[in-house]
Scaffold this motif. Structure first.
Motif, PDB file in Angstrom:
ATOM      1  N   ALA A   1      13.454  85.847  25.992  1.00 53.43           N
ATOM      2  CA  ALA A   1      14.118  87.341  25.368  1.00 53.43           C
ATOM      3  C   ALA A   1      15.171  86.876  26.369  1.00 53.43           C
ATOM      4  CB  ALA A   1      13.874  88.640  25.476  1.00 53.43           C
ATOM      5  N   PRO A   2      16.974  86.667  25.998  1.00 54.65           N
ATOM      6  CA  PRO A   2      16.716  87.133  24.889  1.00 54.65           C
ATOM      7  C   PRO A   2      17.435  85.300  24.551  1.00 54.65           C
ATOM      8  CG  PRO A   2      18.555  86.609  26.533  1.00 54.65           C
ATOM      9  CD  PRO A   2      17.618  86.675  27.308  1.00 54.65           C
ATOM     10  N   TYR A   3      16.564  84.257  24.956  1.00 61.09           N
ATOM     11  CA  TYR A   3      17.261  82.919  24.524  1.00 61.09           C
ATOM     12  C   TYR A   3      15.885  82.920  23.091  1.00 61.09           C
ATOM     13  CZ  TYR A   3      19.641  83.751  29.414  1.00 61.09           C
ATOM     14  OH  TYR A   3      19.958  84.142  30.221  1.00 61.09           O
ATOM     15  N   LEU A   4      14.826  83.322  23.382  1.00 57.09           N
ATOM     16  CA  LEU A   4      13.556  82.697  22.705  1.00 57.09           C
ATOM     17  C   LEU A   4      13.071  83.682  21.760  1.00 57.09           C
ATOM     18  CD1 LEU A   4      11.799  80.622  24.792  1.00 57.09           C
ATOM     19  CD2 LEU A   4      13.512  79.484  23.494  1.00 57.09           C
ATOM     20  N   ARG A   5      12.888  83.101  20.695  1.00 59.05           N
ATOM     21  CA  ARG A   5      12.410  84.458  19.250  1.00 59.05           C
ATOM     22  C   ARG A   5      10.892  83.786  19.049  1.00 59.05           C
ATOM     23  NH1 ARG A   5      12.927  83.536  14.236  1.00 59.05           N
ATOM     24  NH2 ARG A   5      14.512  81.874  13.379  1.00 59.05           N
ATOM     25  N   VAL A   6      10.210  84.431  18.483  1.00 62.64           N
ATOM     26  CA  VAL A   6       8.641  83.388  17.700  1.00 62.64           C
ATOM     27  C   VAL A   6       8.889  84.139  16.545  1.00 62.64           C
ATOM     28  CG1 VAL A   6       7.400  85.899  18.662  1.00 62.64           C
ATOM     29  CG2 VAL A   6       6.260  83.341  18.254  1.00 62.64           C
ATOM     30  N   ASP A   7       7.912  83.239  15.734  1.00 55.67           N
ATOM     31  CA  ASP A   7       7.673  83.429  14.421  1.00 55.67           C
ATOM     32  C   ASP A   7       6.305  84.409  14.293  1.00 55.67           C
ATOM     33  OD1 ASP A   7       9.002  82.449  10.883  1.00 55.67           O
ATOM     34  OD2 ASP A   7       7.005  83.637  11.194  1.00 55.67           O
ATOM     35  N   GLY A   8       6.647  85.164  13.705  1.00 51.59           N
ATOM     36  CA  GLY A   8       5.433  86.236  13.454  1.00 51.59           C
ATOM     37  C   GLY A   8       4.528  85.889  12.968  1.00 51.59           C
ATOM     38  N   LYS A   9       4.445  84.976  12.149  1.00 54.54           N
ATOM     39  CA  LYS A   9       3.944  84.566  10.965  1.00 54.54           C
ATOM     40  C   LYS A   9       3.080  83.318  11.630  1.00 54.54           C
ATOM     41  CE  LYS A   9       5.296  87.247   6.881  1.00 54.54           C
ATOM     42  NZ  LYS A   9       5.615  87.253   5.724  1.00 54.54           N
ATOM     43  N   THR A  10       4.075  82.401  11.649  1.00 55.62           N
ATOM     44  CA  THR A  10       3.879  80.934  11.694  1.00 55.62           C
ATOM     45  C   THR A  10       3.631  80.684  12.792  1.00 55.62           C
ATOM     46  OG1 THR A  10       5.574  80.452  12.131  1.00 55.62           O
ATOM     47  CG2 THR A  10       4.799  80.349  10.431  1.00 55.62           C
ATOM     48  N   GLY A  11       3.959  81.478  14.382  1.00 57.91           N
ATOM     49  CA  GLY A  11       3.892  81.336  15.313  1.00 57.91           C
ATOM     50  C   GLY A  11       4.943  80.186  16.190  1.00 57.91           C
ATOM     51  N   ASP A  12       5.893  79.804  15.203  1.00 55.74           N
ATOM     52  CA  ASP A  12       6.629  78.687  15.513  1.00 55.74           C
ATOM     53  C   ASP A  12       7.608  79.876  16.993  1.00 55.74           C
ATOM     54  OD1 ASP A  12       7.271  77.506  12.049  1.00 55.74           O
ATOM     55  OD2 ASP A  12       6.145  77.177  14.655  1.00 55.74           O
ATOM     56  N   ILE A  13       8.566  78.766  17.724  1.00 61.90           N
ATOM     57  CA  ILE A  13       9.630  79.733  18.885  1.00 61.90           C
ATOM     58  C   ILE A  13      10.362  79.298  18.471  1.00 61.90           C
ATOM     59  CG2 ILE A  13       9.511  79.774  21.412  1.00 61.90           C
ATOM     60  CD1 ILE A  13       6.495  79.883  21.823  1.00 61.90           C
ATOM     61  N   PHE A  14      11.726  79.960  18.247  1.00 64.32           N
ATOM     62  CA  PHE A  14      13.160  79.797  17.837  1.00 64.32           C
ATOM     63  C   PHE A  14      14.325  79.782  19.432  1.00 64.32           C
ATOM     64  CE2 PHE A  14      11.793  77.778  13.890  1.00 64.32           C
ATOM     65  CZ  PHE A  14      10.745  78.654  13.286  1.00 64.32           C
ATOM     66  N   THR A  15      15.285  79.217  18.679  1.00 68.58           N
ATOM     67  CA  THR A  15      16.388  79.240  20.335  1.00 68.58           C
ATOM     68  C   THR A  15      16.874  80.574  19.189  1.00 68.58           C
ATOM     69  OG1 THR A  15      17.627  77.970  19.152  1.00 68.58           O
ATOM     70  CG2 THR A  15      16.173  77.576  21.885  1.00 68.58           C
ATOM     71  N   THR A  16      17.825  81.665  19.962  1.00 70.45           N
ATOM     72  CA  THR A  16      18.398  82.486  19.252  1.00 70.45           C
ATOM     73  C   THR A  16      19.612  81.936  19.243  1.00 70.45           C
ATOM     74  OG1 THR A  16      19.064  83.902  21.802  1.00 70.45           O
ATOM     75  CG2 THR A  16      16.900  84.169  19.945  1.00 70.45           C
ATOM     76  N   GLU A  17      20.460  83.116  18.924  1.00 71.59           N
ATOM     77  CA  GLU A  17      22.181  83.237  18.671  1.00 71.59           C
ATOM     78  C   GLU A  17      22.892  83.343  20.416  1.00 71.59           C
ATOM     79  OE1 GLU A  17      20.838  85.049  15.721  1.00 71.59           O
ATOM     80  OE2 GLU A  17      20.914  85.816  17.745  1.00 71.59           O
ATOM     81  N   THR A  18      21.992  83.585  21.724  1.00 74.17           N
ATOM     82  CA  THR A  18      22.265  83.304  22.960  1.00 74.17           C
ATOM     83  C   THR A  18      21.630  82.450  23.961  1.00 74.17           C
ATOM     84  OG1 THR A  18      21.883  85.770  23.448  1.00 74.17           O
ATOM     85  CG2 THR A  18      22.040  84.076  24.881  1.00 74.17           C
ATOM     86  N   SER A  19      23.302  81.096  23.642  1.00 70.65           N
ATOM     87  CA  SER A  19      22.743  79.756  23.835  1.00 70.65           C
ATOM     88  C   SER A  19      21.991  80.166  25.141  1.00 70.65           C
ATOM     89  CB  SER A  19      23.982  79.110  24.002  1.00 70.65           C
ATOM     90  OG  SER A  19      23.634  77.544  24.797  1.00 70.65           O
ATOM     91  N   ILE A  20      21.583  79.356  25.196  1.00 66.13           N
ATOM     92  CA  ILE A  20      20.745  78.638  26.869  1.00 66.13           C
ATOM     93  C   ILE A  20      21.816  78.112  27.943  1.00 66.13           C
ATOM     94  CG2 ILE A  20      18.320  77.835  27.452  1.00 66.13           C
ATOM     95  CD1 ILE A  20      16.633  78.381  25.812  1.00 66.13           C
ATOM     96  N   ASP A  21      22.035  77.966  29.252  1.00 65.61           N
ATOM     97  CA  ASP A  21      23.368  77.727  29.647  1.00 65.61           C
ATOM     98  C   ASP A  21      22.429  77.679  31.017  1.00 65.61           C
ATOM     99  OD1 ASP A  21      26.488  78.022  31.276  1.00 65.61           O
ATOM    100  OD2 ASP A  21      25.048  76.181  31.115  1.00 65.61           O
ATOM    101  N   ARG A  22      21.647  76.180  31.827  1.00 60.70           N
ATOM    102  CA  ARG A  22      20.774  75.588  32.377  1.00 60.70           C
ATOM    103  C   ARG A  22      21.490  76.272  33.446  1.00 60.70           C
ATOM    104  NH1 ARG A  22      21.110  71.391  36.080  1.00 60.70           N
ATOM    105  NH2 ARG A  22      18.574  71.093  36.749  1.00 60.70           N
ATOM    106  N   GLU A  23      23.125  75.897  33.796  1.00 61.01           N
ATOM    107  CA  GLU A  23      23.450  75.948  34.829  1.00 61.01           C
ATOM    108  C   GLU A  23      24.174  77.945  35.595  1.00 61.01           C
ATOM    109  OE1 GLU A  23      24.951  73.902  32.719  1.00 61.01           O
ATOM    110  OE2 GLU A  23      23.704  72.240  34.280  1.00 61.01           O
TER     111      GLU A  23
END
Length: 965
Positions: free
Chosen positions: A1-23
């Motif tokens: 959080a807040p960059y990732l979310r998990v699907d509660g039923k399937t367990g799939d991990i998704f990105t969120t609206e917050t973009s991940i900036d490596r830098e």
């Protein structure tokens, strides 16, 4: 959080609206390059079917970099400073560019983009190491700041992404200066025009050099370079500005062109310089008059401005070649030349090739010459230039018509007087003499020679050709101020004739001698009390020069007004009234300045010694006038009974004191040492010597005239001092008694003698009165007999016959009206015993008319019978010396009172007149009722006449006197 979310039923991990900036991830910042960027997460798993407890699953996500950041430099403008003349191949690091991406997406390469002017000068080299790429600027050509002081390059940076990202920055290369450029004048040659006679400070031209360097390397100093001395004398070069100005008189005729070099040198550590040529052309001004030069031509020769020509020459024969020139140029040098006056000569142009500034003419005859009519001609040639205003000059030629040698040379002046300055340089021209000969040819050729006086032998020479007299040595006017030279002019005829002239050489004075005082120092002696502005001495100063150079002005150095000096006489005057007792020596300097230019001066010291004058009387220091000393009859002879001491602030003989007893020693009991002042007893004391002795001691100095002081020494001769009241009474009586009255001895003893004298006087008076009465009766009887004998013709009756007879004194003094009255001879009065002693020593001459006698008192003789004898009253009561009263009687409302003052203590001061014992001694006392014991009046006050109101008196016009004891 807040960059990732998990699907509660399937367990799939998704990105969120917050973009991940490596830098931007904190975890990936400041990590070692090459390491992966890890984003850790935790997932809880709960089995809802079995209602099991949650299970924790930990995982990591590697955030892979994408090329989303552009590499950038820290500043859009990068500045590098590189010195000019840097060696080729030199490297200068460029600041690194940064890229937030990593790995292949980071900074991959650098590229340098340059314009045409910089392509050949700069290149880029990238140095790589394990961590970064370091760009470096490499110098590939020679840098010259003066040619190009800065270069703008573009440096590009690119990352390794796909597609790649790039950015650029301005790389500004500033070329630093080194002193590698010499100054360079704007022109290699500067030319200027300068009007002659230009004023000092006039600007001529300004040279300007530039230096491509900077700072001190570009600061330039201007100096003359191998310039002639005349240039340095006439022109001034400003070191900083290069401005050339006039500093001396410029004359085109002396120097028409000034050529010189100016050196420009920079101020670098190793200065460089450049030179420029300057040519200043002096512009002409019409300041020169034409010059006329007359020379011989053909067979006609000139000698000393004279041309010889035979009288038989043909018309238009050239007599002289006249050359007219003007040192100016242009219109100022265009000259017109003519012959002035009515003479048979004219000018003809000799050449057509001459310029306007230089023309040549033949001076030729216009008519035949006749020696018998005119023997010579003076031809005056006038030349005028075309300047504004025009200038002109004249020259003359004397043409001598040739004849036989029958005339001797004649000088223009038989006596020539020349003023010539001394200290001259050998070889200077003293004078030039000119002689003429009425003959012609060789008969008129003159040779000059000198026949000097013996004193001038070898000192002067003369030019045989032109009569120019020169001096061979330096003259000194102080050795000889004039020389007489005999000048001989001889012609070359056969036989030769000669003429003579006298040249008087007066040597002018130069101020080459200092004023000189006759003495190296002056010592003057003056008497003190000399009046102000009296001469105190005279100095003599000489100057070997003459005229103004020998006119010497004298002054007092460091003048405070005490002394002045008269320049005409050298007399020193003093504004002081010298007092030796205050200052005995004065020292100052005199300055003598002559009137030469520049003036010369000399100094001398002057010492003025103030000589003593007897202006101070001796001052009695002991004893005081009111003191006394007991002297018993048993005192031995020769014993010192008192000591008188005195001082005199004068010096020398004026302070040598002598002591003497002037009064109060009638018995000769005492004697005083003339030098010691010690009073000793010289005779044995007798009974009659008892009482108070008042010795009047006179202390005199040996000055001329002498001054003296008087002391009162009281010696009381008695066995004891039991009766002090009597002694004090005697002391008071002593102080009130005039100095010429002796009070010595026993008063009772004296009174017994006075009684006998009084008795004798009374008897003598009675006899005298009886004789007078008998004489009066006899005279009356004789007159009555003459009256009874009848009237006698021509004889007047005297009205005194029936007038009441005045007293004896009045009768003797009476004369007829209109005649001068004589003072009656006084009759010595008979007084009481107390007044007898007082009057014995007072002898007033009331009747003397002799010039040397004391003044007298004239009493009116017209008072009525029975009036008191005021003359007798005055003489018997007044201790004062005689005074002169005018014949005019005082008014009835006034009376005269004579008062004297008694001085304090013993300060009786005399005047040096040893013959005067009258008013000066008596003036030391006052006589008044009940005098004080110690009088306090000052010394030397004159008689004082007061006018208190008198009581009514029956005789008007008489002299009323009151004498207060």
């Amino acid at each position: 959080a807040p960059y990732l979310r998990v699907d509660g039923k399937t367990g799939d991990i998704f990105t969120t609206e917050t973009s991940i900036d490596r830098e931007g991830l904190r975890e990936c910042q400041n990590q070692i390059p090459g390491n992966p960027c890890i984003l850790e997460f935790e997932v809880s798993i709960t089995d809802l079917v079995q209602n099991g407890s949650p299970r924790l699953l930990e995982g990591q996500i590697e955030v892979q970099d994408i090329n989303d950041n552009t590499p950038n430099f820290a500043s859009p403008v990068i500045t590098l400073a590189i010195p000019e003349n840097t060696n080729i191949g030199s490297l200068f690091p460029i600041p690194l560019a940064t890229d937030r991406d990593a790995g292949p997406n980071g900074v991959a390469s650098y590229e340098l983009q340059a314009g045409p002017e910089a392509q050949e000068l700069f290149g880029l080299q990238v140095a790589e190491d394990q961590e970064e790429k370091q760009p470096q600027l490499i110098v590939m050509g020679n840098l010259d700041r003066e040619r190009w002081d800065s270069y703008d390059l573009t440096i590009k940076v690119q990352d390794g992404g796909n597609p790649p990202r790039a950015s650029s920055a301005l790389l500004r290369v500033t070329v630093l200066d080194t002193n590698d450029n010499a100054p360079k004048f704007e022109r290699p040659t500067y030319e200027a025009e300068l009007s002659e006679n230009s004023p000092i400070g006039h600007s001529v031209i300004q040279v300007k050099a530039n230096d491509s360097d900077q700072g001190a390397n570009a600061e330039i100093d201007y100096t003359f370079h191998q310039a002639p001395e005349v240039v340095r004398r006439l022109l001034r070069l400003d070191r900083n500005t290069g401005l050339i100005t006039v500093q001396g008189p410029v004359d085109r005729e002396d120097l028409s062109t000034l050529r010189f070099s100016v050196l420009a040198k920079d101020r670098g550590a190793t200065p460089k310089s450049a030179r420029a040529q300057v040519v200043v052309t002096v512009k002409d001004m019409n300041d020169n008059a034409p010059t006329i030069e007359i020379r011989g031509i053909g067979l006609v020769t000139h000698q000393d401005g004279m041309a010889n020509i035979s009288e038989d020459v043909a018309e238009e024969t050239a007599v002289a070649l006249v050359q007219v020139s003007d040192r100016d140029e242009g219109e100022n040098a265009a000259v017109t030349c003519v012959v002035a006056g009515d003479v048979p000569f004219q000018l003809r142009q000799a050449s057509e090739t001459g310029s306007d500034s230089k023309k040549k003419y033949f001076l030729q005859t216009t008519t035949p010459l006749d020696y018998e009519k005119v023997k010579d001609y003076t031809i005056e040639i006038v030349a005028v230039d075309s300047g504004n205003p025009p200038l002109s000059s004249t020259n003359s030629l004397k043409v001598q018509v040739v004849d036989v040698n029958d005339n001797a040379p004649v000088f223009t002046q038989s006596i020539t007087e020349v003023a010539f300055p001394e200290n001259n340089k050998p070889g200077e021209v003293v004078a030039e003499v000119t002689a003429s000969d009425a003959d012609s040819g060789s008969n008129a050729e003159l040779v000059y020679s000198l026949e000097p006086e013996p004193a001038a032998q070898g000192l002067f020479t003369i030019s045989p050709e032109n009569g120019e007299i020169r001096v061979k040595t330096s003259l000194d006017r102080e050795q000889r101020d004039s020389y007489e030279l005999k000048v001989v002019a001889a012609d070359r005829g056969s036989p030769s004739l000669q003429g003579t002239a006298t040249v008087l050489v007066n040597v002018l004075d130069c101020n080459d001698n200092d004023p000189k005082f006759m003495l190296s120092g002056y010592n003057f002696s003056v008497m003190e009390n000399m009046p102000a502005l009296s001469p105190v001495g005279m100095v003599t100063v000489i100057d070997g020069d003459k005229g103004e150079n020998a006119r010497v002005q004298l002054s007092v150095e460091q003048d405070n007004g005490d002394f002045v000096i008269q320049n005409g006489t050298g007399t020193i005057l003093s504004s002081l009234s010298f007092d030796r007792e205050q200052q005995s020596t004065y020292t100052f300097q005199l300055k003598a300045v002559d009137g030469g230019v520049p003036p010369r001066s000399a100094y001398v010291g002057v010492t003025i010694n103030v000589l003593d004058e007897n202006d101070n009387a001796p001052f009695i220091t002991a004893p005081s006038n009111t003191s006394h000393r007991l002297l018993t009859p048993q005192t031995r002879l020769g014993e010192t009974v008192s000591q008188v001491t005195a001082e005199d602030i004068d010096s020398g003989i004026n302070a040598e004191l002598t002591y003497s007893i002037a009064g109060g020693n009638p018995y000769g009991l005492f004697q005083i040492g003339s030098h010691s002042g010690a009073i000793t007893l010289e005779k044995e004391i007798e009974r009659r010597h008892h009482g108070l002795h008042r010795l009047v001691v006179k202390v005199s100095d040996r000055g001329k005239p002498p001054r003296y002081g008087t002391a009162l020494v009281h010696l009381y001769v008695n066995e004891t001092l039991a009766n002090r009241t009597l002694l004090e009474t005697l002391l008071v009586h002593s102080l009130d008694t005039p100095l010429d009255i002796d009070i010595a001895g026993d008063p009772e003893y004296e009174r017994s003698k006075q009684r006998g004298n009084i008795l004798f006087g009374v008897v003598a008076g009675v006899v005298a009165v009886a004789l007078l009465i008998a004489l009066a009766v006899l005279v009356r009887y004789c007159r009555q007999r003459e009256a009874k004998s009848g009237y006698q013709a021509g004889k007047k009756e005297t009205k005194d016959l029936y007038a009441p007879k005045p007293s004896g004194k009045a009768a003797k003094g009476s004369k007829s009206k209109g005649k001068k009255s004589k003072s009656p001879k006084p009759v010595k009065p008979v007084e009481d015993e107390d007044d007898t002693g007082l009057q014995k020593s007072l002898k007033f001459n009331l009747m003397s008319d002799a010039p040397g006698d004391s003044p007298r008192i004239h009493l009116p003789l017209n008072y009525p019978p029975g009036s008191p004898d005021l003359g007798r009253h005055y003489r018997s009561n007044s201790p004062l010396p005689s005074i002169q009263l005018q014949p005019q009687s005082p008014s009835a409302s006034k009376k005269h009172q004579v008062v004297q003052d008694l001085p304090p203590a013993n300060t009786f001061v005399g005047t040096g007149d040893t013959t005067s014992t009258g008013s000066e001694q008596y003036s030391d006392y006052s006589y008044r009722t009940n005098p004080p014991k110690y009088p306090s009046k000052q010394v030397g006050q004159p008689f004082r006449l007061s006018t208190p109101q008198p009581p009514p008196h029956p005789y008007h016009g008489a002299i009323w006197t009151e004498v207060w004891e």
